[in-house]
Structures are given as C-alpha cells and as structure tokens.
Scaffold this active site. Structure first.
Site, PDB file in Angstrom:
ATOM      1  CE  LYS A  76       1.046  -9.487  19.852  1.00  0.00           C
ATOM      2  NZ  LYS A  76       0.260  -8.236  19.664  1.00  0.00           N
ATOM      3  CB  SER A 151      -1.987  -9.031  16.538  1.00  0.00           C
ATOM      4  OG  SER A 151      -1.384  -8.091  17.417  1.00  0.00           O
ATOM      5  CB  SER A 175      -3.167  -6.080  19.129  1.00  0.00           C
ATOM      6  OG  SER A 175      -3.355  -6.186  17.746  1.00  0.00           O
TER       7      SER A 175
HETATM    8  N1  GLN Z   1      -5.796  -5.062  13.741  1.00  0.00           N
HETATM    9  C1  GLN Z   1      -5.001  -3.875  13.761  1.00  0.00           C
HETATM   10  C2  GLN Z   1      -3.919  -3.974  12.710  1.00  0.00           C
HETATM   11  O1  GLN Z   1      -3.857  -4.977  12.060  1.00  0.00           O
HETATM   12  C3  GLN Z   1      -4.391  -3.653  15.111  1.00  0.00           C
HETATM   13  C4  GLN Z   1      -3.302  -4.582  15.401  1.00  0.00           C
HETATM   14  C5  GLN Z   1      -2.570  -4.267  16.665  1.00  0.00           C
HETATM   15  O2  GLN Z   1      -3.086  -3.592  17.550  1.00  0.00           O
HETATM   16  N2  GLN Z   1      -1.345  -4.730  16.728  1.00  0.00           N
HETATM   17  O3  GLN Z   1      -3.156  -3.082  12.511  1.00  0.00           O
END
Ligand code: GLN
Length: 482
Positions: A76, A151, A175
C-alpha cells in the site's frame, strides 16, 4: 499454469523444488498486470525493473528457506519503501521518495520478498472506496462498475485479480478488512501493537495497524510471521513474544465459544449478508464450536466517536505537510504563511480537508471536552463491551461490512453514507483487537466477508477458526472473471 494465481505456500513449494524460478513467477505477475491493470487500476507504481532484478538475485542465491523468498508482494502506498515513490495517493506527496524503509518493508526485504509495486488507496487512508485517491479510482475485479472498498482498495483488488501473490494494507477503521470483504480475499488487522507502524505514514496513530491481504488463511499466517514483533522504533509496538502463526493452521474449533453480537446484524445489514453470517455460524456449530447471541451495547456510538478521534489525530499528524520539508510546494506565494496555505489548499483533497477541519474543531479550546474527551470516554465503553464478552467467549463473529461492494459514485456525494460502510469494523480498532475477514458467501455474484474478532494478541485463535472455516467451505476458491 498461470503462476500469478498461486498462493504464497504453493509458490514456495514450487520454488523450493526448483520447479519454477522467481523470475518466472515475477514475470507472470507483471504480465497479468499488463493484461488487466487497465480495467482494475490497482497500482500507483509498478516497479518492474527492480522487481525483475530482485527476483534474479534470489534465483542466483538459490536460498528459498524463507517462505516469502522470491515471491512478489504489492505494498500500500502509505508504507514507506526506500527509493520507491510513496505518495499516500495524495498530490501533496506526489513526488515523495522515502530515504528509508518502513519496518515492515525492511522485514519483507530481509525475507527476500520481491516488491512488485505500490497500490492505490484513499488519500492518506481516509475513505472506504478508494475513490478518494487523488489520482484515480480502483475498480472491483468482481464487477468493475463497483468499488473495491477502501482504503486499501488497491491492495485488495490486486490480490483478487492475481496481480500479485499477496499484499500489505493498513487498517485504521476497517481499511484492510472491508476491502478484503468486498474483493473476496483474506485480510487481517493484527492487534494494535503487534506490527510496527514505523514508516507507515500516520493517519490516526492510536488506531493505525499494518496487516496482510492474501488469497488464503495459510498465507495470512505466513505474512504475519514475517512482519510481527517488537520494534524499538515504534514505541507503541508490543514487546511480547510472537508465536509461530503457522501452528494455528489446524482444523479444529471443537469446544470454542463464539459470540454473535446482535448489534451487528440489525438495521442496515443486507438480508443476504445476514444470511451468510448465520450460515457461517451454523458451519462453526457443525464443527463443534458453540455460537451464542451476545450484546455489545455501545456499538452504535463507536462510529460517531471514531469520527471525532480519527480526524483529531489526523489534524495533528497532517500538520507536517507544509511544503517545506518534503513533498510538493506551491509555486507562487507571497510569504511563509501564504506558502503554507497554498501548499495545503492545492495539495490536499476534499475529504482530507474535511477531516483536518473536523479534527481541529474537535480539539479546539472550548470544544475539546465536549467532543474529543467525550469520544475518548465512548472508546473506553466500546472496549469494555468487548472485554466483558471475552470473559466468556473465545471469539466474536460478525459481518465485515453491512453490504457487498457498492457502485462507483454511489456514496461519494454523502460522506455519512460512506462512513457507514465501516460500522462493523471500526469498534474493533477502537478496542485495539485483532480481526480477520474471510470470504463466506456471495450476493448477486459479489463476495461477502465474515469477520472473526479475537482477544488482544490472540491472532492465533482467530487464524485457527478462519482456517477451519476455509477448509470446511469453498468460498475462497472462486475467482472473478474479469
Ligand atoms: N473508512 C475509515 C476512514 O475513512 C477507515 C479508513 C481506514 O481504516 N484507514 O477513516
């Protein structure tokens, strides 16, 4: 044989017997990327030349004692890789080439992994669909009109589309697990502190954790073995012994006590998802586990508290992007303040700005007690729910997400709807617990994920249950048609 379709353990076996070479495997993956990347768009950077070079080196040395040796991994783009661009899918870091490796990158390299490239994500990991990438959206290999989740959507899509053998993601509120669920792959968020965050670009430091996205549970254990463990460079990493997680790969859940929280099957959960989770519970029961309905009463407040705590931490963490030390700098500016303003206005996307404003507001004097402090109290209550449940149960099972993958553009106009897709994963981060998502069904051809949540630092039991379920079912053998 399409070598790119192999799992880590399958590839390892062939490599150790010299039936295939790392170069062949790496080329097969690169060829697959060429073939489908136009449709999927999982990668921000493909590091073709260095990947080939690395695989050649591994072949020449001929040492395949490490299970990851010579096997291509996608990382990532918020995890630092030395001399390889790491953008966090943000314009503000569009030119950032880290002079150092994250601890996880270093550990994979020490195991002779072949880094194939860096995957797309929501900017700074803020989002649930990978549509917040400043560069382009990634698509779900099961249906390219749908999102891969986020994400870590690029990592999940790359694994699902066989554009890598495995990947790393990060999970602050879901995410890793939510995209794993949407893309029909395995994704594990380890216990907070299990894996070093050194070199992971910080979003919300009290929640962030790195973990694997893989094609099966065995691979998940292998990757966790490689990346887990104390690191003096991350003060929140736990100085605890790390078990050999491959020891968890036994088919046995007899006598295990599992709780199924009713709050996770309520309103907003699609009937097909609910049905898949209930069937999974029956599978576990048939295999000798007991499953009982439980209550985690503060679940409904977790999401709202998260959207105070995570932005609060983000507003502080993102203060470092000022156009001075690294990253992109605005071109025309009058003075220092103007430089900051222009750099940040041009460099950050809408969602990131929303979070910075939300977080700054929640931390500002006069509002701190009403928002941040209260959210922290809610966090304690959410954790206490889990602590109580784990006095009686070994594991908690739940959906990973309330619905399967949604359509591109479906939720971009409504942040609250987007935030809701993490309602089942966020409480786990708030409590710092380990949890895995594994395929457990399909709805209209789209994968559904089962979430298995464990006690702190008990990834071993989570993996054992996941492995047993995987062996008893065949949900993870299906592949997207693309
Ligand atoms: N969707 C959640 C956020 O936007 C979690 C994102 C994540 O785990 N990085 O904060």
């Amino acid at each position: 044989m399409d070598l790119n379709r192999l799992t880590i353990h399958e590839a390892h076996e062939l490599l150790s017997k010299r039936e295939i070479s790392s170069v062949e495997l790496t080329k097969a993956v690169l060829h697959r990327i060429e073939e489908v990347e136009e449709k999927v768009r999982a990668y921000l950077t493909v590091d073709e030349d260095r990947a080939i070079e690395m695989s050649k080196k591994v072949d020449e040395e001929g040492d395949f004692s490490s299970p990851l040796s010579g096997i291509p991994v996608a990382i990532k783009d918020n995890i630092c890789t030395r001399d390889l661009k790491t953008t966090c899918a943000s314009r503000i870091l569009a030119n950032f080439v880290p002079p150092y490796d994250a601890t996880v990158s270093e550990r994979l390299k020490a195991k002779k992994a072949v880094i194939i490239g860096k995957t797309n994500m929501d900017e700074f990991a803020m989002g649930s669909s990978t549509e917040n990438s400043a560069f382009f959206a990634t698509r779900n290999p099961w249906d390219v009109d749908r999102v891969p989740g986020g994400s870590s959507g690029g990592s999940a899509a790359a694994v699902a589309a066989d554009e890598c053998i495995y990947a790393l993601g990060s999970d602050t509120g879901g995410s890793i697990r939510q995209p794993a669920s949407y893309c029909g792959v395995v994704g594990l968020k380890p216990t907070y502190g299990r894996v070093s965050r050194y070199g992971l670009v910080a979003y919300a430091s009290s929640l962030d954790q790195i973990g694997p996205l893989t094609k099966d549970v065995t691979d998940c254990a292998l990757v966790l073995n490689a990346i887990a463990g104390w690191d003096e460079r991350d003060s929140t990493s736990a100085n605890l012994p790390v078990p050999d997680f491959t020891k968890s790969l036994v088919e046995d859940v007899k006598g295990m006590k599992m709780g199924l929280p009713k709050e996770y099957l309520g309103e907003g959960v699609e009937p097909e998802v609910k049905e898949a989770i209930l069937s999974a519970a029956r599978v576990f029961e048939k295999l000798g586990a007991s499953v009982e309905e439980i209550s985690l009463p503060h679940t409904e407040y977790a999401l709202w508290a998260y959207y105070i705590i995570a932005p609060a931490e983000a507003s502080s963490n993102l203060a470092r992007y000022d156009g001075i030390r690294y990253g992109v700098r605005a071109k025309d500016y009058e003075d220092l303040l103007d430089l900051y303003k222009k750099t940040r206005s041009e460099g950050f996307g809408r969602e990131v700005k929303r979070r910075i404003m939300l977080g700054t507001y929640a931390l500002s004097s006069g509002y701190y007690d009403a928002y941040y402090l209260k959210a922290m109290k809610v966090r304690t209550l959410v954790k206490a729910d889990f602590d109580r449940a784990f006095e009686k149960y070994d594991l908690i099972i739940a959906p990973t997400a309330p619905t399967p993958a949604f359509k591109l553009g479906e939720k971009t106009g409504d942040p609250l709807k987007m935030y809701m897709s993490d309602v089942c994963t966020i409480p786990v981060n708030m409590a710092g617990l380990p949890a895995i998502s594994i395929p457990c069904g399909f709805s209209g051809g789209l994968p559904i994920g089962l979430q298995i949540i464990g006690k702190p630092f008990d990834e071993a039991t989570v993996l054992r249950a996941a492995y047993t379920f995987e062996r008893a079912t065949d949900f993870n053998s299906r592949k997207p048609a693309l």
